[in-house]
Design a protein around this motif. Structure first.
Motif, mmCIF file in Angstrom:
data_model
loop_
_atom_site.group_PDB
_atom_site.id
_atom_site.type_symbol
_atom_site.label_atom_id
_atom_site.label_comp_id
_atom_site.label_asym_id
_atom_site.label_seq_id
_atom_site.Cartn_x
_atom_site.Cartn_y
_atom_site.Cartn_z
ATOM 1 N N LEU A 220 0.859 -1.171 0.000
ATOM 2 C CA LEU A 220 0.000 0.000 0.000
ATOM 3 C C LEU A 220 0.902 1.229 0.000
ATOM 4 N N ALA A 221 0.925 1.958 -1.117
ATOM 5 C CA ALA A 221 1.855 3.073 -1.264
ATOM 6 C C ALA A 221 1.238 4.365 -0.731
ATOM 7 N N GLY A 222 2.023 5.103 0.052
ATOM 8 C CA GLY A 222 1.557 6.387 0.558
ATOM 9 C C GLY A 222 2.322 6.820 1.786
ATOM 10 N N ASP A 223 1.881 7.919 2.371
ATOM 11 C CA ASP A 223 2.511 8.538 3.529
ATOM 12 C C ASP A 223 1.791 8.072 4.790
ATOM 13 N N ALA A 224 2.525 7.539 5.740
ATOM 14 C CA ALA A 224 1.937 7.014 6.971
ATOM 15 C C ALA A 224 1.206 8.079 7.770
ATOM 16 N N ARG A 225 1.512 9.340 7.528
ATOM 17 C CA ARG A 225 0.848 10.430 8.253
ATOM 18 C C ARG A 225 -0.514 10.773 7.661
ATOM 19 N N GLN A 226 -0.819 10.255 6.474
ATOM 20 C CA GLN A 226 -2.020 10.708 5.780
ATOM 21 C C GLN A 226 -2.889 9.578 5.235
ATOM 22 N N LEU A 227 -2.291 8.480 4.822
ATOM 23 C CA LEU A 227 -3.022 7.436 4.104
ATOM 24 C C LEU A 227 -3.982 6.689 5.028
ATOM 25 N N ASP A 228 -5.127 6.298 4.490
ATOM 26 C CA ASP A 228 -6.059 5.445 5.214
ATOM 27 C C ASP A 228 -5.448 4.047 5.326
ATOM 28 N N PHE A 229 -5.307 3.559 6.553
ATOM 29 C CA PHE A 229 -4.647 2.271 6.763
ATOM 30 C C PHE A 229 -5.551 1.094 6.421
ATOM 31 N N GLY A 230 -6.843 1.307 6.371
ATOM 32 C CA GLY A 230 -7.738 0.175 6.183
ATOM 33 C C GLY A 230 -7.851 -0.621 7.473
ATOM 34 N N GLY A 231 -8.026 -1.917 7.348
ATOM 35 C CA GLY A 231 -8.130 -2.762 8.525
ATOM 36 C C GLY A 231 -9.457 -3.510 8.545
ATOM 37 N N ARG A 247 6.233 14.514 19.152
ATOM 38 C CA ARG A 247 5.165 13.844 19.892
ATOM 39 C C ARG A 247 3.816 14.014 19.213
ATOM 40 N N GLU A 248 3.509 15.224 18.729
ATOM 41 C CA GLU A 248 2.199 15.480 18.131
ATOM 42 C C GLU A 248 1.975 14.622 16.891
ATOM 43 N N ALA A 249 2.983 14.523 16.030
ATOM 44 C CA ALA A 249 2.845 13.694 14.825
ATOM 45 C C ALA A 249 2.718 12.220 15.195
ATOM 46 N N CYS A 250 3.481 11.772 16.185
ATOM 47 C CA CYS A 250 3.376 10.375 16.642
ATOM 48 C C CYS A 250 1.989 10.096 17.206
ATOM 49 N N ASP A 251 1.450 11.058 17.973
ATOM 50 C CA ASP A 251 0.101 10.888 18.506
ATOM 51 C C ASP A 251 -0.902 10.683 17.379
ATOM 52 N N GLY A 252 -0.770 11.467 16.316
ATOM 53 C CA GLY A 252 -1.692 11.342 15.195
ATOM 54 C C GLY A 252 -1.598 9.986 14.522
ATOM 55 N N ILE A 253 -0.382 9.503 14.284
ATOM 56 C CA ILE A 253 -0.192 8.187 13.664
ATOM 57 C C ILE A 253 -0.770 7.091 14.544
#
Length: 337
Positions: A220-231, A247-253
């Motif tokens: 699944l190609a994309g940016d981990a900060r933005q892409l829908d992970f599915g599941g 910390r803020e970016a990690c919290d979002g991921i």
């Protein structure tokens, strides 16, 4: 009373020359040529097509630094060089030089004063955060040999929780793909989704094919900060990613990972984790310096910090486990209902 010595300073200030020395030896494939019988400077010069004087000086430096032994005018590999620097060895690690001594790394570390002043990288375009940055392709290709064993150690660590039952695994920022692939090898009923940039995923896909798990390996190609992970996923694997962000970016991921988790899913964060007072392992502490020079706000997060992050995201019971024969550790947590 401790006696002062300049030795530490002298050794450290000279260290860049030894990096250049070993990188040159690997790029010339000196260790493989010696293993194949070119043991003198003259023979090596002919094999490698370089100056006899140049190769003699380089090999003498390799000898006094413990990579070669020397008797008369003949060189031989030490046990370490034979295991890790002869290209024919199954434990060859020479490819690490392609990344660690790359032009990007030299540029980032030539003068770190501007990064210290700014509190983050001064590389163009905010450093290496774009998942399609060329450095990630180089990383995936070059660093794989060093990470195969930790990947299998992590898979063994998680085997009791995943073995024998169907599980969906998300390998976030998969890079070389080895951590997800090791899990697929350990559990023939595991399905792995690997997320990263297009070029690293091509390398991960090749590794999955070589490991015989390609039919259970999706990219699944994309940016981990933005892409829908599915599941939903039963196991959320985050290897060597969170140190790239604050910390803020990690919290979002991590919040988005929690939203992709099946009931009772496990989170496994693989990373360099210094002690909470930022002492202990030099690898963990110095990794923060790497992030300072390569990213705008990345850091080597402590376990206390990572535990707080995963709990804010809705995971529970974080615990820290060392990885055998590796400077990295695993932070495990659970997605409870």
């Amino acid at each position: 009373m401790e006696t002062a010595s300049p030795r530490l300073f002298i050794d450290t200030i000279h260290a860049f020359r030894r990096t250049a020395m070993i990188a040159a030896a690997i790029r010339l494939d000196i260790f493989s040529h010696i293993a194949e019988g070119a043991t003198t400077a003259r023979a090596l010069a002919q094999s490698v097509s370089v100056s006899p004087r140049g190769i003699r000086i380089l090999c003498d430096c390799l000898a006094v630094n413990g990579f070669l032994s020397k008797r008369g005018d003949a060189y031989a590999l030490t046990a370490d060089a034979a295991a890790f620097l002869d290209r024919r060895s199954p434990t060859y690690l020479g490819s690490l030089a392609d990344y660690i001594a790359s032009d990007l790394q030299w540029e980032a570390f030539r003068d770190i004063v501007p990064a210290v002043r700014r509190g983050g990288t001064v590389l163009p375009n905010g450093g290496i955060l774009d998942p399609d940055h060329t450095s990630w392709t180089q990383y995936a290709r070059s660093m794989s040999p060093m990470l195969r064993r930790p990947a299998h150690e992590v898979a063994r660590m998680l085997a009791g929780e995943t073995s024998g039952r169907p599980v969906r695994v998300l390998d976030l920022a998969a890079g070389h793909g080895l951590f997800g692939i090791a899990l697929a090898q350990a559990n023939p009923r595991a399905q792995v989704v690997a997320l990263d940039g297009v070029q690293p995923l091509a390398i991960a896909r090749a590794h999955a094919e070589a490991a015989g798990v390609a039919e259970r390996y999706t990219t699944l190609a994309g940016d981990a900060r933005q892409l829908d992970f599915g599941g939903p996923y039963d196991l959320l694997l985050v290897a060597n990613l969170l140190h790239c962000f604050d910390r803020e970016a990690c919290d979002g991921i991590l919040r988005r990972l929690r939203a992709s988790a099946a009931p009772g899913a496990r989170l496994a964060i693989v990373d360099f984790v210094p002690l909470d007072d930022r002492t202990g392992s030099r690898d963990g502490v110095e990794f923060a310096l790497i992030m300072l020079c390569l990213t705008p706000a990345g850091d080597a997060h402590t376990f206390e910090e990572l535990a707080a992050m995963v709990q804010r995201a809705g995971f529970h019971a974080p615990e820290l486990r060392p990885i055998a024969a590796s400077p990295m550790s695993v932070v495990l947590a659970e997605a409870r209902e």
